[in-house]
Design a protein around this motif. Structure first.
Motif, PDB file in Angstrom:
ATOM      1  N   TYR A  65       0.798  -1.245   0.000  1.00 23.00           N
ATOM      2  CA  TYR A  65       0.000   0.000   0.000  1.00 23.00           C
ATOM      3  C   TYR A  65       0.827   1.291   0.000  1.00 23.00           C
ATOM      4  O   TYR A  65       0.323   2.348   0.343  1.00 23.00           O
ATOM      5  CB  TYR A  65      -0.976   0.035   1.197  1.00 23.00           C
ATOM      6  CG  TYR A  65      -1.919  -1.143   1.213  1.00 23.00           C
ATOM      7  CD1 TYR A  65      -3.027  -1.173   0.369  1.00 23.00           C
ATOM      8  CD2 TYR A  65      -1.678  -2.238   2.038  1.00 23.00           C
ATOM      9  CE1 TYR A  65      -3.885  -2.268   0.356  1.00 23.00           C
ATOM     10  CE2 TYR A  65      -2.526  -3.331   2.033  1.00 23.00           C
ATOM     11  CZ  TYR A  65      -3.627  -3.336   1.200  1.00 23.00           C
ATOM     12  OH  TYR A  65      -4.467  -4.421   1.187  1.00 23.00           O
ATOM     13  N   ILE A  69      -4.258   3.287  -0.481  1.00 23.14           N
ATOM     14  CA  ILE A  69      -5.075   2.140  -0.068  1.00 23.14           C
ATOM     15  C   ILE A  69      -6.214   1.858  -1.041  1.00 23.14           C
ATOM     16  O   ILE A  69      -6.900   0.856  -0.903  1.00 23.14           O
ATOM     17  CB  ILE A  69      -5.642   2.337   1.356  1.00 23.14           C
ATOM     18  CG1 ILE A  69      -6.583   3.538   1.430  1.00 23.14           C
ATOM     19  CG2 ILE A  69      -4.532   2.422   2.387  1.00 23.14           C
ATOM     20  CD1 ILE A  69      -7.427   3.555   2.689  1.00 23.14           C
ATOM     21  N   GLN A  70      -6.436   2.741  -2.024  1.00 23.70           N
ATOM     22  CA  GLN A  70      -7.502   2.519  -2.991  1.00 23.70           C
ATOM     23  C   GLN A  70      -6.915   2.452  -4.399  1.00 23.70           C
ATOM     24  O   GLN A  70      -6.006   3.219  -4.728  1.00 23.70           O
ATOM     25  CB  GLN A  70      -8.538   3.661  -2.947  1.00 23.70           C
ATOM     26  CG  GLN A  70      -9.277   3.795  -1.626  1.00 23.70           C
ATOM     27  CD  GLN A  70     -10.208   2.626  -1.351  1.00 23.70           C
ATOM     28  OE1 GLN A  70     -10.532   1.842  -2.250  1.00 23.70           O
ATOM     29  NE2 GLN A  70     -10.640   2.487  -0.101  1.00 23.70           N
ATOM     30  N   ASN A 231     -14.525   4.362  13.759  1.00 23.01           N
ATOM     31  CA  ASN A 231     -13.077   4.200  13.939  1.00 23.01           C
ATOM     32  C   ASN A 231     -12.793   4.363  15.433  1.00 23.01           C
ATOM     33  O   ASN A 231     -12.960   5.448  15.988  1.00 23.01           O
ATOM     34  CB  ASN A 231     -12.305   5.245  13.133  1.00 23.01           C
ATOM     35  CG  ASN A 231     -12.486   5.037  11.649  1.00 23.01           C
ATOM     36  OD1 ASN A 231     -12.506   3.908  11.160  1.00 23.01           O
ATOM     37  ND2 ASN A 231     -12.651   6.123  10.906  1.00 23.01           N
ATOM     38  N   ASP A 273      -8.423  -9.478  13.268  1.00 22.68           N
ATOM     39  CA  ASP A 273      -9.123  -9.075  12.049  1.00 22.68           C
ATOM     40  C   ASP A 273     -10.518  -8.511  12.334  1.00 22.68           C
ATOM     41  O   ASP A 273     -11.199  -8.050  11.423  1.00 22.68           O
ATOM     42  CB  ASP A 273      -9.209 -10.259  11.077  1.00 22.68           C
ATOM     43  CG  ASP A 273      -7.875 -10.488  10.381  1.00 22.68           C
ATOM     44  OD1 ASP A 273      -7.281  -9.509   9.901  1.00 22.68           O
ATOM     45  OD2 ASP A 273      -7.415 -11.643  10.348  1.00 22.68           O
ATOM     46  N   PRO A 277      -9.332  -3.460  11.291  1.00 16.05           N
ATOM     47  CA  PRO A 277      -9.820  -2.605  10.194  1.00 16.05           C
ATOM     48  C   PRO A 277     -10.384  -1.267  10.668  1.00 16.05           C
ATOM     49  O   PRO A 277     -10.563  -0.362   9.859  1.00 16.05           O
ATOM     50  CB  PRO A 277     -10.929  -3.470   9.563  1.00 16.05           C
ATOM     51  CG  PRO A 277     -10.558  -4.875   9.876  1.00 16.05           C
ATOM     52  CD  PRO A 277      -9.958  -4.806  11.247  1.00 16.05           C
ATOM     53  N   ARG A 278     -10.691  -1.124  11.966  1.00 12.67           N
ATOM     54  CA  ARG A 278     -11.226   0.144  12.457  1.00 12.67           C
ATOM     55  C   ARG A 278     -10.163   0.993  13.141  1.00 12.67           C
ATOM     56  O   ARG A 278     -10.489   2.012  13.763  1.00 12.67           O
ATOM     57  CB  ARG A 278     -12.396  -0.082  13.422  1.00 12.67           C
ATOM     58  CG  ARG A 278     -13.585  -0.824  12.865  1.00 12.67           C
ATOM     59  CD  ARG A 278     -14.000  -0.444  11.464  1.00 12.67           C
ATOM     60  NE  ARG A 278     -14.293   0.968  11.266  1.00 12.67           N
ATOM     61  CZ  ARG A 278     -14.644   1.496  10.103  1.00 12.67           C
ATOM     62  NH1 ARG A 278     -14.739   0.731   9.019  1.00 12.67           N
ATOM     63  NH2 ARG A 278     -14.889   2.775   9.990  1.00 12.67           N
ATOM     64  N   LYS A 315      -6.860 -10.274   6.976  1.00  9.99           N
ATOM     65  CA  LYS A 315      -7.677  -9.446   6.079  1.00  9.99           C
ATOM     66  C   LYS A 315      -6.857  -8.273   5.526  1.00  9.99           C
ATOM     67  O   LYS A 315      -6.209  -7.558   6.308  1.00  9.99           O
ATOM     68  CB  LYS A 315      -8.872  -8.864   6.839  1.00  9.99           C
ATOM     69  CG  LYS A 315      -9.956  -9.863   7.173  1.00  9.99           C
ATOM     70  CD  LYS A 315     -11.096  -9.096   7.855  1.00  9.99           C
ATOM     71  CE  LYS A 315     -12.225 -10.031   8.233  1.00  9.99           C
ATOM     72  NZ  LYS A 315     -13.259  -9.309   9.018  1.00  9.99           N
ATOM     73  N   LYS A 317      -7.912  -5.451   4.822  1.00  8.70           N
ATOM     74  CA  LYS A 317      -8.351  -4.236   5.530  1.00  8.70           C
ATOM     75  C   LYS A 317      -7.550  -4.017   6.817  1.00  8.70           C
ATOM     76  O   LYS A 317      -7.386  -2.892   7.280  1.00  8.70           O
ATOM     77  CB  LYS A 317      -9.846  -4.340   5.879  1.00  8.70           C
ATOM     78  CG  LYS A 317     -10.769  -4.239   4.678  1.00  8.70           C
ATOM     79  CD  LYS A 317     -10.972  -2.802   4.267  1.00  8.70           C
ATOM     80  CE  LYS A 317     -11.965  -2.696   3.120  1.00  8.70           C
ATOM     81  NZ  LYS A 317     -11.963  -1.344   2.528  1.00  8.70           N
ATOM     82  N   SER A 318      -7.094  -5.112   7.416  1.00  8.65           N
ATOM     83  CA  SER A 318      -6.303  -5.012   8.651  1.00  8.65           C
ATOM     84  C   SER A 318      -4.897  -4.472   8.367  1.00  8.65           C
ATOM     85  O   SER A 318      -4.226  -3.988   9.268  1.00  8.65           O
ATOM     86  CB  SER A 318      -6.180  -6.378   9.325  1.00  8.65           C
ATOM     87  OG  SER A 318      -7.435  -6.921   9.620  1.00  8.65           O
ATOM     88  N   GLN A 320      -4.229  -2.136   6.060  1.00  5.15           N
ATOM     89  CA  GLN A 320      -4.267  -0.785   5.475  1.00  5.15           C
ATOM     90  C   GLN A 320      -4.185   0.305   6.547  1.00  5.15           C
ATOM     91  O   GLN A 320      -4.981   0.302   7.491  1.00  5.15           O
ATOM     92  CB  GLN A 320      -5.564  -0.590   4.686  1.00  5.15           C
ATOM     93  CG  GLN A 320      -5.673  -1.469   3.465  1.00  5.15           C
ATOM     94  CD  GLN A 320      -7.017  -1.328   2.777  1.00  5.15           C
ATOM     95  OE1 GLN A 320      -7.941  -0.700   3.289  1.00  5.15           O
ATOM     96  NE2 GLN A 320      -7.126  -1.929   1.598  1.00  5.15           N
ATOM     97  N   ARG A 322      -5.079   3.839   7.290  1.00  6.06           N
ATOM     98  CA  ARG A 322      -5.926   4.964   6.859  1.00  6.06           C
ATOM     99  C   ARG A 322      -5.642   6.129   7.793  1.00  6.06           C
ATOM    100  O   ARG A 322      -5.509   5.944   8.998  1.00  6.06           O
ATOM    101  CB  ARG A 322      -7.410   4.585   6.944  1.00  6.06           C
ATOM    102  CG  ARG A 322      -7.792   3.421   6.063  1.00  6.06           C
ATOM    103  CD  ARG A 322      -9.179   2.874   6.374  1.00  6.06           C
ATOM    104  NE  ARG A 322      -9.243   2.371   7.717  1.00  6.06           N
ATOM    105  CZ  ARG A 322     -10.059   2.860   8.655  1.00  6.06           C
ATOM    106  NH1 ARG A 322     -10.863   3.883   8.382  1.00  6.06           N
ATOM    107  NH2 ARG A 322     -10.075   2.357   9.867  1.00  6.06           N
TER     108      ARG A 322
END
Length: 551
Positions: A65, A69-70, A231, A273, A277-278, A315, A317-318, A320, A322
């Motif tokens: 990443y 992330i996108q 979050n 996981d 992600p949050r 995951k 998402k875990s 990344q 942000r």
């Protein structure tokens, strides 16, 4: 040949992911081009690919990443423009929120006054002279209802800069949403909730580290079940940088704190996981443009590697990182305040080119007072000009491949990793904080920076060079002198009008939970629902947990 195969596989994965994403989130335009009608591609890649490129940079939206992330980044949607605001009473701040939303802001960010930040009611002796000064005063659910009046909480996400009493403010937000008819699983936002940074750099802590970490992991567990879009923490490098750290120190100490929260949650028995992600981050954007861009890119790569390789998160998402970015408040000068608009523009550009998810741009007069409405609007317009006029959001990670930026990204990662190794030797971030290690490192850097400015070796335009003999005085924001008195009267009415028996019973229930191992969040929500005040709730926890008195 093997490298080509790896590249082709990853490239095909990226194209497939991008195609699926664009079905849900189409890009802003059918085709992007410059003013000279030169097409702007979604992604630019080197002509010659080597192992380093694949391992260190890869594709946007893919591990590690570095490039974002996108897969499409801002071509689909700009970053969230989330201006930090709060002053005086809840009613006044609500008025400013509505103004900023009318001007095109896309998210809310709440600044709380100091008494709220350290869990005191406005009528407490410790609150004298501070009510509503650096943020909005919130004593009870009634204030929170006024703060969020007529704001649709299922459509607007809200960030709250609150740490030690974060559980209380989150509980208030949840109950206000319920009163609007919005279920907790429909609300979105962020609480800062980063207490380690408070011990290191900022000082608005209440409890000692161990119960503070319990409160944080209780929030992780509660939100993963009841408030899944929230979050649960914004691991903050911002205040570490504001205290005087370098970019590398900001990066290292923030990630070290992030590791401590992950380890505390794992120790509490949570599934990585489910909560990872949050996790969100919060960084500073300072003046040195390329170093700031490199810092953001290095942060993503470091966090992805740690989450995947060290903690075994499965995951994507875990993995990344942000992050929200705020331009550097400490870089603003009281002298020639219009110069601050230029500083903020450079800093905001670094955040955008570094791939931030949301951004606050400081107002020109913040070194002098709370922002006026005009200054707040200009700060928002700065973001809007970058988004809509500059073209910098039309391709993904436009500085990738720059020899200088890639070298700086690698160097910052290397320097930050050296700090992380040292912190590990000291026993991790909590132990390093308790030993004052990070505090000493930051103080030393701040001292050297200040000496350099005073000697004129580091130029600050308008302050130690290029001064004006007769500067015009800008119009400043003035607070209502009756604010503290009015706030105390409102607080008395809340206490007089509530069901006192119910409020006392809920506080007692919270006390018993604090003495045991129950998750504290359900008890705090019930206290809030009963109109217990922030001072009463934090008071119970102060009595049970004790107070931290510093290193």
């Amino acid at each position: 040949m093997e490298q080509d195969q790896d590249f082709n596989k990853l490239y095909e994965e990226w194209k497939e992911t991008t195609k699926k994403l664009m079905e849900r989130f189409p890009e802003r335009k059918d085709a992007f081009q410059t003013s000279s009608s030169i097409p702007v591609e979604r992604l630019y890649l080197p002509e010659m690919l080597d192992e380093k490129y694949i391992n260190q940079l890869g594709f946007p939206g893919q591990y590690p990443y570095t490039r974002g992330i996108q897969p499409t980044m801002y071509r689909a949607r700009h970053w969230t423009m989330r201006q930090y605001a709060g002053f005086g009473s809840a009613v006044e701040t609500n008025r400013r929120f509505h103004y900023l939303l009318e001007q095109g802001q896309t998210g809310l960010s709440v600044a709380f006054d100091l008494p709220t930040q350290i869990g005191y009611d406005s009528d407490h002796a410790m609150s004298k002279g501070e009510v509503g000064k650096v943020g909005v005063a919130i004593d009870s659910l009634e204030d929170m209802e006024a703060l969020l009046k007529d704001i649709p909480l299922d459509k607007v996400s809200t960030s709250m800069t609150i740490n030690a009493p974060a559980a209380v403010l989150l509980a208030m937000y949840i109950v206000v949403a319920e009163k609007q008819g919005i279920a907790p699983d429909k609300i979105a936002g962020t609480i800062q909730n980063d207490i380690l940074k408070e011990y290191i750099a900022r000082g608005t802590y209440i409890f000692p580290p161990k119960p503070s970490m319990r409160l944080i992991t209780d929030i992780f567990a509660y939100c993963s079940e009841h408030v899944p879009k929230w979050n649960t923490i914004s691991i903050s490098g911002y205040h570490i940088r504001e205290a005087g750290a370098t970019a590398a120190q900001e990066l290292a100490f923030t990630i070290a704190n992030g590791k401590a929260y992950v380890e505390a949650a794992l120790k509490a028995g949570l599934d990585i996981d489910q909560f990872a992600p949050r996790l969100a981050f919060f960084f500073n954007a300072h003046n040195e443009f390329f170093e700031e861009v490199a810092k953001f890119r290095a942060a993503r790569r470091m966090w992805a590697t740690i989450m995947k390789e060290t903690y075994g998160a499965k995951k994507p998402k875990s993995w990344q990182l942000r992050f929200h970015t705020q331009t550097g408040g400490s870089t603003l000068t009281a002298q020639q305040p219009d110069n601050n608009i230029v500083r903020v523009t450079v800093q905001a550009l670094s955040a955008v080119l570094g791939g931030t998810q949301s951004l606050h741009t400081n107002s020109r007069d913040e070194a002098l007072a709370l922002p006026t409405e005009d200054s707040a609007r200009i700060a928002l317009r700065t973001q809007q000009i970058l988004a809509h006029e500059s073209g910098v959001a039309d391709t993904v990670d436009p500085l990738a491949g720059s020899y200088y930026v890639e070298s700086l990204t690698d160097s910052l990662e290397e320097e930050a990793n050296a700090y992380l190794h040292k912190i590990e030797e000291l026993g991790g971030a909590v132990a390093a904080v308790e030993q004052g290690y990070m505090q000493r490192e930051i103080h030393h850097t701040a001292y050297e920076t200040q000496k350099s400015i005073e000697k004129g070796e580091q130029v600050v335009v308008g302050m130690n060079a290029f001064q004006l003999d007769d500067e015009p005085k800008p119009e400043l924001h003035r607070l209502d002198p009756e604010l503290a008195k009015n706030q105390k009267e409102k607080l008395k009415k809340v206490r007089d009008n509530r069901d006192q028996q119910r409020a006392s019973a809920q506080l007692e229930s919270l006390r018993q939970a604090a003495q045991g191992t129950d998750n504290l969040m359900p008890h705090i929500v019930e206290c809030v629902r009963s109109y217990c005040t922030i001072g009463e709730i934090c008071g119970v926890l102060r009595e049970e947990f004790g107070e931290f008195t510093g290193v």
